[in-house]
Write an enzyme that holds these catalytic residues in place. Structure first.
Site, PDB file in Angstrom:
ATOM      1  N   CYS B  57       0.753  -1.215  -0.037  1.00  0.00           N
ATOM      2  CA  CYS B  57      -0.083   0.106   0.167  1.00  0.00           C
ATOM      3  C   CYS B  57       0.799   1.086   0.095  1.00  0.00           C
ATOM      4  CB  CYS B  57      -0.972   0.035   1.234  1.00  0.00           C
ATOM      5  SG  CYS B  57       0.049   0.248   2.662  1.00  0.00           S
ATOM      6  N   ALA B  60       3.205   1.787   2.780  1.00  0.00           N
ATOM      7  CA  ALA B  60       4.485   0.873   2.935  1.00  0.00           C
ATOM      8  C   ALA B  60       5.393   1.704   1.706  1.00  0.00           C
ATOM      9  CB  ALA B  60       4.154  -0.585   2.041  1.00  0.00           C
ATOM     10  N   ARG B  91      12.867  -3.641   5.986  1.00  0.00           N
ATOM     11  CA  ARG B  91      13.771  -3.590   4.742  1.00  0.00           C
ATOM     12  C   ARG B  91      15.097  -3.438   5.210  1.00  0.00           C
ATOM     13  NH1 ARG B  91      12.263  -2.157  -0.518  1.00  0.00           N
ATOM     14  NH2 ARG B  91      13.693  -0.234  -0.511  1.00  0.00           N
ATOM     15  N   HIS B 192       5.448   6.209  -2.708  1.00  0.00           N
ATOM     16  CA  HIS B 192       6.806   6.769  -3.096  1.00  0.00           C
ATOM     17  C   HIS B 192       6.609   8.083  -3.673  1.00  0.00           C
ATOM     18  CE1 HIS B 192       7.588   2.214  -4.458  1.00  0.00           C
ATOM     19  NE2 HIS B 192       8.100   2.440  -3.408  1.00  0.00           N
TER      20      HIS B 192
HETATM   21  S1  SF4 Z   1      13.802  -1.526  -7.064  1.00  0.00           S
HETATM   22 FE1  SF4 Z   1      12.544   0.151  -6.325  1.00  0.00          FE
HETATM   23  S2  SF4 Z   1      10.540  -0.609  -6.314  1.00  0.00           S
HETATM   24 FE2  SF4 Z   1      12.167  -2.362  -6.150  1.00  0.00          FE
HETATM   25  S3  SF4 Z   1      12.261  -2.882  -4.315  1.00  0.00           S
HETATM   26 FE3  SF4 Z   1      13.643  -1.439  -4.823  1.00  0.00          FE
HETATM   27  S4  SF4 Z   1      12.811   0.455  -4.226  1.00  0.00           S
HETATM   28 FE4  SF4 Z   1      11.459  -0.943  -4.277  1.00  0.00          FE
END
Ligand code: SF4
Ligand code: SF4
Lengths: 454, 542
Positions: B57, B60, B91, B192
């Protein structure tokens, strides 16, 4: 890192810093996976479902499949009825589960979607079922969500045919598939027929066969959950996770419910076995007496590894309550005991146990967070930390050994298959706790104090 | 492998109801060399309710991907406990202390959430949020604070902007409010965009420091997963560049404020960060270059293009020297792994650039991605930026505010001035290097290969059955599904907690990890001896 932390304990009153709980739907999703042929469905925007699947996958290292109503802004404004109806149609057409278990999210709760009403209007194919639970995350925690879904199973599925059968219902609580297998083994050793729900064994510890099954062989069948209404007895393991369903089963179908602790530790396992034995008049088999004897033998052999050591325990309330009891049995001193799930009963129960054991000066808290726990430890350290993976930051910063226990464990493998319940679970916990402390002793020992045998 | 072609798509969708089939067909494209350009692919549109998607979403995307990694900001998730909890440490944006950001100013390992309760939903959560800000400032003294909104916040109408403004006045630090409620847009992509807008509008341009160095660059859309950004920094600094900011991996609020004091923007992840690159180009005139440091050939090409931008013989020479040395060092190692990987095929369903970038690295070791897709891309990520003017905004994307930046009259300079070259040289450069442009994934794919947008669970299953890949690169949700089918799967969001995979050392790490996955002895042990009829059954990768 974590150099940003203040040195002293500080009180913070608003919000959580490093929460020791998460939100309701993930618990509901986990419980739903314990029904055979069930597809959990998250009614809300995609993010929640994605997060819940991700987190469960990380803990279990197995596929966690669930669908979502995929709300966008439109659904948030006009309500999610259309999304849910479309979802139901698509889910049965494409994935063909036996049953769908819908849980809400903060979004659908806040807009006030009336799920029972939507379900009435939805096209549900002949012979298929849809059950639901409301899981707004501004209440309770993942444990409450788990409890809610267990209750929904009873509410929608369990029926009494008026003839009581000599069988026991086991509500195992929010435990791993390995624990569920172990509970089943114990009941089988006792020679008693049982229905366990939810049951994620065979679903989240499925074997590798190279044939992917979206709905693996495990799980309690709908027929079994229905038949739970005819059982003589329900054992609700863990009050927070299981009492609500047991109470409803008693109310709805007249099945006597007995609340018990999770059978983690010697006393709680004893209580579980005694409840079965008392009710069904079965004698406890020698095999279980043998296992129990091994635990007591081990406790006496190893007490000097851990007795008198101070411990901080955190995690889900049912886990922490049972663990605290076992730590007291081991002669350890639970100094800080914390759960993220709200509920005063937790504090009362732990304080009662500590009082009975003559342990004073401990801090006990429900609805707490790990920042608080960490600050307590910074002010006055403990010898050992027991809790989920999130404890690893505290463990590193304060240089305290950590025994991983509960949900989630994201950084170690195999745990979902290895039981902590029952007498075998006792042995495993004793091993983990004493090994952690002895590893620490070895690591810290001066050359002249470094010994071969401990 | 079974060669994919147009009929594969019909097969993949065969079991779907007609409405679903009709919708999904537009999200699948088979590369057709003969057709020349890319057939239109539908992307950034709603997922069909009930379909098991990989998407997340807006929250995120905003908090999890872009804002969360800013190490010296305390990021508060305003909402019920879950959203903040799941995006806590999940992450792998590595961050460390440096001379600009001391260890006691790093909050990356903490999770702040207002943990809204029922009364907050009923009566509003603004007071609680304000109180939490006060307590955080008092306890931690952060340089700045983020507030990220989750689903219920927008619905109950909490004005987080006003809370932020009042808190700024009380505490004299910046408090940035992000209205990134999860339901906005159709995927993480909305988040984003929202984060990009806020960084651009509120943070970039507020600093006055330029780092020392002739060639100061920003690396945008590099999240330092597994330390990728640091491997990049190592090489770039040796060549003679100054890395102003890796955004947002190991990035600091301090550096974001000074983002505009750079000569060139590099864009790694096109989807998540192209907005800032474009806005900085408009506002300040700073040119941007789409780069890719995944794969040896791709790395060398990107390094050469960068050097070419500045048209400095010395810089080019140093670039060539580093390329020669590093390439000579790692190629023989890669050669060993090539022996294992040669001829194998893969699927990739990841992110906003990785499914494209990794094609280069895999080709370095003799592998080919035959089915590639994104979770939350837009058409330009597949078809190239030239399609942007033709993309119709639908209701869902209209909900994300466009930020209209204008030229900053005091700071704007011509792009050639940033690069230290003449106008004529800049024109020449544009014909050689695709500045401020991205060609998308399509041109890099080979005939018959498939692009798939927002791939779902059933489609992946069907594609696997038909194309029988040797490995699947995806995220955690599909990893174990793939394993259960007997196909190794590597997470390319988190690298399965290894890495770095970028540039030279990264390529070696990646080739080794992929080879090990393919060779894992257990793949040959799936069928127990008592069930083995013929020997090949036990060896999926033999
Ligand atoms: S390449 Fe871009 S979209 Fe992909 S995981 Fe990475 S940040 Fe996310
Ligand atoms: S919006 Fe609510 S249900 Fe969804 S992840 Fe956040 S807290 Fe959990």
């Amino acid at each position: 890192m974590l150099e940003c932390l203040p040195d002293k304990a500080v009180t913070h009153t608003a919000g959580k810093i490093n929460p020791a709980k998460t939100c309701q739907p993930i618990g509901a999703m986990y419980a739903a996976l314990g029904i055979h042929g069930c597809l959990p469905h998250s009614h809300g925007s995609q993010g929640c479902c994605s997060y819940h699947r991700m987190h469960l996958s990380r803990h279990f290292r197995d596929p966690v499949v669930a669908s979502t109503s995929s709300f966008t802004e439109g659904a948030s404004v006009f309500g999610g009825a259309a999304n849910l109806k479309t979802s139901i149609k698509n889910v049965f057409a494409i994935y063909n589960p036996e049953i769908m278990a819908v849980h809400t999210t903060c979004l659908s709760e806040t807009i006030g979607d009336d799920i029972p009403n939507i379900l009435k209007q939805a096209e549900i194919p002949e012979g298929k079922l849809v059950i639901h639970v409301n899981t707004p995350s501004y209440q309770g925690s993942h444990i409450t969500g788990f409890s809610g879904m267990c209750k929904a199973m009873v509410q929608y599925l369990s029926e009494s045919d008026g003839v009581q059968k000599a069988q026991v219902n086991i509500l195992p609580g929010f435990v791993n598939p390995g624990d569920m297998r172990e509970i089943r083994r114990i009941v089988h050793e006792m020679g008693i027929r049982m229905i366990m729900f939810p049951d994620t064994s065979g679903v989240l510890d499925a074997p590798m066969t190279r044939k992917y099954e979206m709905f693996p062989a495990g799980g309690a069948t709908v027929a079994e959950i229905r038949d739970a209404g005819n059982s003589a007895l329900t054992l609700a393991l863990g009050a927070f996770a299981s009492n609500a369903a047991a109470d409803l089963l008693q109310e709805k179908c007249g099945v006597t419910g007995i609340p018990l602790k999770l059978p983690i530790g010697l006393k709680a396992t004893d209580a579980f076995i005694m409840a079965l034995s008392d009710w069904f008049g079965t004698e406890v088999p020698g095999s279980l007496s043998l296992e129990r004897g091994q635990v007591v033998d081990t406790l006496l052999d190893t007490n000097f590894h851990y007795q008198g050591k101070t411990v901080a325990v955190f995690g889900d309330p049912d886990h922490v309550i049972a663990m605290t009891e076992f730590l007291i049995t081991m002669g350890m001193v639970p100094k800080y005991v914390l759960t993220g799930t709200p509920g005063k009963a937790f504090e009362a129960e732990i304080n009662g146990m500590l009082g009975e054991a003559g342990i004073s000066g401990s801090k006990v808290k429900a609805d707490g967070d790990l920042f608080e726990l960490h600050q307590w430890i910074r002010e006055e350290p403990v010898d050992l930390l027991i809790g989920t993976t999130y404890g690893k930051y505290i463990a590193r910063k304060e240089d305290i050994p950590l025994v991983r226990f509960g949900f989630p464990i994201l950084d170690r493998a195999v745990h979902p298959l290895m039981p902590v319940v029952g007498y075998r679970g006792c042995l495993r916990l004793i091993e983990q706790i004493s090994t952690a402390l002895l590893d620490r002793r070895d690591r810290d020992a001066l050359d002249e104090d470094y010994e071969l045998i401990l | 492998m079974a060669e994919p072609d147009a009929t594969v798509i019909d097969g993949v969708l065969a079991s779907c109801p007609d409405t679903v089939k009709k919708n999904r067909k537009k999200h699948l494209v088979v590369k057709n060399e003969a057709a020349g350009c890319c057939q239109q692919i539908e992307a950034n549109t709603r997922t069909i309710p009930g379909i098991i998607t990989q998407r997340g979403c807006a929250y995120a995307g905003c908090k999890g991907v872009v804002m969360g990694p800013v190490k010296d900001m305390a990021t508060i998730t305003h909402g019920p406990v879950g959203c903040g909890y799941y995006s806590w440490g999940t992450r792998r944006n590595k961050a460390r202390a440096d001379e600009r950001t001391p260890a006691d100013k790093i909050y990356s390992q903490l999770c702040f959430t207002t943990d809204m309760q029922e009364p907050d939903i009923v009566f509003g959560g603004e007071k609680k949020l304000a109180k939490m800000i006060d307590e955080i400032v008092e306890t931690f003294h952060p340089r700045a604070i983020n507030i990220c909104a989750t689903c219920p916040v927008g619905l109950i109408g909490d004005d987080i902007g006003a809370v932020a403004k009042a808190a700024e006045e009380r505490h004299h630090i910046q408090v940035v409010a992000h209205n990134c409620e999860g339901y906005k847009g159709v995927s993480q992509s909305a988040g984003h965009h929202i984060a990009n807008n806020n960084i651009m509008e509120k943070i970039v341009g507020t600093g006055t420091e330029r780092k020392p160095g002739r060639y100061v660059i920003n690396i945008l859309g590099e999240y330092n997963i597994g330390g990728d950004g640091w491997e990049l920094e190592r090489v770039l600094e040796e060549i003679g560049y100054t890395v102003n900011s890796i955004m947002t991996g190991d990035s600091s609020y301090l550096d974001l404020k000074n983002l505009h004091h750079a000569d060139l923007n590099l864009v790694m992840c096109h989807r998540s960060i192209n907005y800032i690159a474009e806005m900085m180009e408009k506002k300040y005139g700073i040119p941007w270059l789409k780069v890719n440091y995944i794969g040896i050939g791709a790395t060398n090409e990107s390094l050469r293009q960068m050097a070419r931008c500045f048209n400095d013989p010395e810089l080019m020479e140093r670039t060539e020297k580093v390329i020669a040395r590093e390439t000579a060092r790692v190629m023989p190692v890669l050669e060993q792994y090539r022996k294992i990987c040669e001829g194998k095929t893969a699927f990739a369903f990841v992110g906003g650039s990785r499914s494209h970038h990794y094609q280069y690295l895999l080709r370095d070791i003799g592998m080919e991605i035959v089915v590639a897709g994104y979770e939350f891309a837009h058409r330009d990520d597949y078809e190239g930026r030239q399609v942007i003017p033709t993309i119709k905004t639908d209701a869902d994307s209209k909900n994300i505010p466009e930020l209209h930046v204008t030229r900053d009259e005091t700071l704007h300079r011509e792009p050639n001035e940033y690069l230290g070259i003449t106008k004529e040289e800049y024109e020449d450069l544009k014909s050689e290097v695709s500045l401020n442009a991205y060609e998308g994934m399509y041109p890099n794919m080979r005939d018959g290969e498939i692009m798939i947008d927002d791939a779902n669970h059933r489609e992946v299953e069907e594609l696997v059955a038909r194309c029988k890949p040797d490995i699947i690169f995806t995220g955690i949700k599909d990893k174990y599904v793939s394993h259960k089918m007997g196909i190794p799967s590597k997470q390319l969001h988190s690298y399965d907690y290894a890495g770095p995979y970028a540039l030279y050392n990264g390529a070696v790490n990646f080739a080794r990890d992929v080879s090990e996955m393919l060779l894992t002895p257990a793949w040959k042990l799936i069928v127990p001896p008592w069930e083995q009829q013929n020997t090949t059954e036990g060896e999926p990768n033999a």
